[in-house]
Design a protein around this motif. Structure first.
Motif, short mmCIF file in Angstrom:
data_model
loop_
_atom_site.label_atom_id
_atom_site.label_comp_id
_atom_site.label_asym_id
_atom_site.label_seq_id
_atom_site.Cartn_x
_atom_site.Cartn_y
_atom_site.Cartn_z
N VAL A 83 9.92 4.61 -2.97
CA VAL A 83 9.69 3.76 -1.80
C VAL A 83 8.19 3.55 -1.67
O VAL A 83 7.42 4.52 -1.62
N ASN A 84 7.79 2.30 -1.64
CA ASN A 84 6.37 1.96 -1.54
C ASN A 84 6.02 1.66 -0.08
O ASN A 84 6.61 0.78 0.54
N TYR A 85 5.09 2.41 0.45
CA TYR A 85 4.56 2.17 1.78
C TYR A 85 3.22 1.46 1.64
O TYR A 85 2.70 1.32 0.54
N VAL A 86 2.65 1.06 2.72
CA VAL A 86 1.33 0.43 2.69
C VAL A 86 0.28 1.46 2.23
O VAL A 86 -0.64 1.14 1.50
N PHE A 87 0.45 2.69 2.65
CA PHE A 87 -0.54 3.73 2.37
C PHE A 87 -0.17 4.65 1.22
O PHE A 87 -0.88 5.61 0.94
N GLY A 88 0.95 4.42 0.54
CA GLY A 88 1.32 5.28 -0.59
C GLY A 88 2.77 5.08 -0.99
O GLY A 88 3.45 4.17 -0.53
#
Length: 107
Positions: A30-35
């Motif tokens: 899962v790609n978040y904005v911060f990692g």
């Protein structure tokens, strides 16, 4: 009866989601904005369904409160019109009567 059908459809939908999510237990990134992080796909699916349900509930509540506010306004207006109508003298629906200046021959 309408509420019962809604409940049945909701239960069938929940069963489909549960079966779909149990079958998909592989970890996904899962790609978040911060990692990024790895999560089981079942949690991603259930989390997405939960967020969707919260959004639908939020929009539904906004609509509900708008309609409730409009209903109160219209009920207040209706009550005001009823009190105004009770205070005014009745006007005959078939036009002026003989006391208001009509001759007995209708002229």
């Amino acid at each position: 009866m309408k509420g019962q059908w809604g409940l049945v459809v909701a239960l069938v939908f929940a069963l489909i989601i549960a079966l779909f999510s149990v079958v998909n237990v592989d970890p996904v990134q899962v790609n978040y904005v911060f990692g990024t992080s790895d999560w089981p796909l079942v949690l991603v699916i259930l989390g997405s369904v939960l967020m969707g349900a919260i959004l639908v509930l939020g929009f539904g509540m906004v609509k509900y409160y708008k309609l409730k506010k409009e209903l109160k306004k219209l009920q207040k207006e209706n009550a005001q019109l009823r009190t105004d109508a009770e205070q005014k003298p009745e006007v005959p629906l078939d036009g002026p009567t003989e006391e208001e200046g009509m001759d007995s021959d209708g002229e």
